[in-house]
Design an enzyme around this catalytic site. Structure first.
Site, short mmCIF file in Angstrom:
data_model
loop_
_atom_site.label_atom_id
_atom_site.label_comp_id
_atom_site.label_asym_id
_atom_site.label_seq_id
_atom_site.Cartn_x
_atom_site.Cartn_y
_atom_site.Cartn_z
N HIS A 3 0.84 -1.18 0.00
CA HIS A 3 0.00 0.00 0.00
C HIS A 3 0.88 1.24 0.00
O HIS A 3 1.93 1.23 0.65
CB HIS A 3 -0.91 0.02 1.24
CG HIS A 3 -2.08 0.93 1.09
ND1 HIS A 3 -2.00 2.27 1.35
CD2 HIS A 3 -3.34 0.68 0.66
CE1 HIS A 3 -3.17 2.81 1.10
NE2 HIS A 3 -4.00 1.88 0.68
N ASP B 197 -7.97 -5.30 -0.01
CA ASP B 197 -8.44 -6.18 -1.08
C ASP B 197 -8.07 -7.63 -0.89
O ASP B 197 -8.59 -8.51 -1.58
CB ASP B 197 -7.90 -5.69 -2.43
CG ASP B 197 -8.48 -4.35 -2.81
OD1 ASP B 197 -9.68 -4.17 -2.58
OD2 ASP B 197 -7.74 -3.49 -3.32
N1 ACO Z 1 4.17 -7.89 -4.67
C1 ACO Z 1 5.52 -7.88 -4.82
N2 ACO Z 1 6.30 -6.78 -4.68
C2 ACO Z 1 5.67 -5.63 -4.36
C3 ACO Z 1 4.28 -5.56 -4.18
C4 ACO Z 1 3.52 -6.74 -4.34
N3 ACO Z 1 2.21 -6.71 -4.17
N4 ACO Z 1 3.93 -4.28 -3.88
C5 ACO Z 1 5.07 -3.58 -3.87
N5 ACO Z 1 6.13 -4.40 -4.16
C6 ACO Z 1 7.55 -3.99 -4.18
C7 ACO Z 1 7.87 -3.14 -5.39
O1 ACO Z 1 8.27 -3.94 -6.50
C8 ACO Z 1 8.98 -2.28 -4.86
O2 ACO Z 1 10.16 -3.05 -4.82
P1 ACO Z 1 11.62 -2.33 -5.04
O3 ACO Z 1 11.74 -1.32 -3.93
O4 ACO Z 1 12.59 -3.45 -4.94
O5 ACO Z 1 11.54 -1.71 -6.40
C9 ACO Z 1 8.56 -2.02 -3.41
O6 ACO Z 1 7.77 -3.15 -3.05
C10 ACO Z 1 7.78 -0.73 -3.20
O7 ACO Z 1 6.62 -0.78 -4.00
P2 ACO Z 1 6.06 0.41 -4.89
O8 ACO Z 1 5.50 -0.17 -6.15
O9 ACO Z 1 7.08 1.49 -5.01
O10 ACO Z 1 4.89 0.90 -3.98
P3 ACO Z 1 3.77 1.92 -4.44
O11 ACO Z 1 3.43 2.71 -3.24
O12 ACO Z 1 4.17 2.65 -5.66
O13 ACO Z 1 2.57 0.96 -4.87
C11 ACO Z 1 0.78 -0.56 -4.67
C12 ACO Z 1 1.61 0.53 -3.99
C13 ACO Z 1 0.32 -0.08 -6.05
C14 ACO Z 1 -0.44 -0.85 -3.82
C15 ACO Z 1 1.67 -1.83 -4.81
O14 ACO Z 1 2.05 -2.28 -3.53
C16 ACO Z 1 0.97 -2.94 -5.57
O15 ACO Z 1 1.04 -2.97 -6.81
N6 ACO Z 1 0.27 -3.89 -4.86
C17 ACO Z 1 -0.48 -4.93 -5.51
C18 ACO Z 1 -1.80 -4.38 -6.04
C19 ACO Z 1 -2.78 -4.08 -4.93
O16 ACO Z 1 -3.01 -4.91 -4.05
N7 ACO Z 1 -3.40 -2.91 -5.01
C20 ACO Z 1 -4.46 -2.49 -4.04
C21 ACO Z 1 -3.98 -1.36 -3.19
S1 ACO Z 1 -5.16 -0.97 -1.97
C22 ACO Z 1 -6.35 -0.10 -2.77
O17 ACO Z 1 -6.14 0.55 -3.76
C23 ACO Z 1 -7.65 -0.16 -2.23
#
Ligand code: ACO
Length: 428
Positions: free
Chosen positions: A307, A364
């Site tokens: 998140h 979610d």
């Molecule tokens: N699985 C694996 N790796 C992940 C995940 C995941 N679900 N989420 C984040 N990471 C990793 C990223 O690859 C990144 O790694 P790095 O630092 O080595 O490059 C690190 O964790 C930080 O993640 P970001 O993508 O920079 O986090 P951001 O804040 O931009 O994105 C998001 C947040 C979009 C929710 C992301 O965690 C994600 O894609 N999660 C899966 C989709 C999801 O569940 N979305 C629902 C969110 S809640 C809502 O909207 C109601």
């Protein structure tokens, strides 16, 4: 007097005011930055940018705190109803009995859809994505209410369109579903609660009315409460951005639906179930799946994890996880996907990759299992998120107009070609 921050660039200094929120959050006010220095700030993804001040929702992502108008989500989840929480989010205080009754009456009187809208639903292909239909029909609602296309924040010019959207979004969702499965529309019943009516419009048959178990109706209502608002996320910011051009409430929330649809936002609840089903049906070892999610060369993610704001836990996920067990028990369902979800969570929470990046289950992760148990088709999950999020979108749209904010218009740093001469076709 607020504390000042000093920005220094190429020997020139600029003092910037700070703004401190009621929970002690500090923002550096850069509204005069460009006028005084010609420079802008650069923050792709807006991770460090406050776009507004707001009285609606407070989140402390480090501590896993979520409060609406000062009330903890845990307390609202336990003691409130979706209608009461909606009133709270919209108007800032818990309603008196009289206020709630009037509010619920307004919502009830708007429960149905204009019969003329039937042809809109029939015009879509059977497999039309429900979020596309929802967005289109919310915009279409404007066509039946052209006198309500204002930016009023008080009186019937605001309360009527707000009630229409909050109420009719249920019927739009139910009509979308029923059209896709070739079933006739079910008119709303005035005797049912907001959530009971939604379940009725989804699942009742002409001679076989759907009577949900109390646990199911409560869990559905709770699902809506947990989605009621979440400050300046992607879809709410979209609603504000669109509304800032003085676009109507109808078109602003229709745009919010578009933003919510994506798999990184509200669409994640659908993706979680697809992921769990894939693991289950193809006999994938959850451990292997977690390894793939960690591999930067794969495009696999652990959906429902991570998140932008929550860095210790998502309080909504905690509440929902408890509800899932309740509902499955009441419905006597043993869902293998729940076991897989719990296994994935356990593994990820002890894996350094997820621990170091503060990746925890978000709202979610468990909501899909709950909706599936209630009988909601997976394609409809994100639509249900939208039903729950309506109060937050509308409250933010209203607050923005009360504050008379300027049109939203970010800037950019241009990195393309500098001026060059046009090349005639023959010379290219
Ligand atoms: N699985 C694996 N790796 C992940 C995940 C995941 N679900 N989420 C984040 N990471 C990793 C990223 O690859 C990144 O790694 P790095 O630092 O080595 O490059 C690190 O964790 C930080 O993640 P970001 O993508 O920079 O986090 P951001 O804040 O931009 O994105 C998001 C947040 C979009 C929710 C992301 O965690 C994600 O894609 N999660 C899966 C989709 C999801 O569940 N979305 C629902 C969110 S809640 C809502 O909207 C109601």
């Amino acid at each position: 007097m607020s504390e000042k921050a000093t920005l220094e660039y190429k020997g020139k200094k600029l003092e910037l005011e700070s703004v401190v929120g009621s929970e002690g959050e500090v923002g550096i006010d850069i509204t005069q930055l460009r006028a005084k220095t010609g420079m802008i700030t650069l923050d792709p993804g807006y991770g460090n940018t406050g776009s507004c001040t707001s009285d609606i929702t407070f989140i402390d992502g480090e501590k896993g705190i979520l409060r609406h108008r000062g009330y903890a989500i845990e307390e609202l989840a336990e003691k409130s109803s979706f209608m009461e929480t909606t009133f709270l989010v919209l108007y800032g205080h818990l309603p008196s009995a009289g206020e709630l009754s009037t509010f619920e009456g307004d919502i009830r009187s708007e429960a149905g859809l204009h019969y003329g809208m039937k042809s809109h639903f029939e015009g879509f292909p059977d497999d039309a994505p429900p979020m596309a239909v929802l967005s289109a029909i919310l915009n279409a609602l404007a066509c039946y209410n052209t006198e309500l296309l204002t930016t009023a924040t008080e009186g019937p010019a605001f309360t009527v369109p707000a009630a229409k959207i909050i109420s009719k979004v249920r019927a739009i969702a139910a009509w979308t579903y029923r059209t896709s499965v070739g079933k006739p529309f079910m008119p709303p019943r005035p005797d049912l609660s907001y959530t009971g009516n939604f379940l009725h419009m989804m699942f009742s048959e002409t001679f076989n009315l759907y009577e949900p178990l109390p646990e199911v109706e409560r869990a559905m209502d709770l699902f809506f409460i947990l989605h009621a608002d979440h400050e300046q996320n992607c879809s709410t910011s979209t609603v504000r951005l669109v509304g800032s051009s003085r676009a109507s409430l109808f078109s602003s929330v229709a745009a919010g639906v578009g933003a919510l649809w994506g798999p990184l936002h509200g669409g994640a609840n659908t993706e979680v179930i697809k992921m769990l089903t894939n693991i289950h049906e193809n006999g994938i070892d959850p451990k292997e799946y977690v390894e793939q999610a960690k591999d930067k060369n794969s495009d696999v993610k652990l959906m429902g994890f991570g998140h932008r704001v929550y860095k210790s836990f998502d309080p909504r996920a905690k509440i929902l996880k408890g509800q899932v067990d309740n509902v499955l028990k009441a419905l006597k369902i043993d869902d293998p996907l729940l076991d897989i979800a719990k296994e994935l969570e356990e593994m990820a929470r002890s894996d350094p990759y997820f621990v170091e990046r503060n990746l925890y289950p978000n709202v979610d992760f468990y909501s899909g299992i709950l909706l599936r148990a209630i009988g909601i088709p997976v394609e409809m999950f994100t639509v249900l998120f939208a039903i729950g999020r309506m109060p937050g979108w509308i409250a933010n749209w209203r607050e923005m107009h009360v504050q008379s904010l300027r049109i939203n218009r970010p800037r950019q740093i241009y990195t393309g070609e500098t001026l060059r001469s046009y090349v005639p076709m023959a010379d290219r």
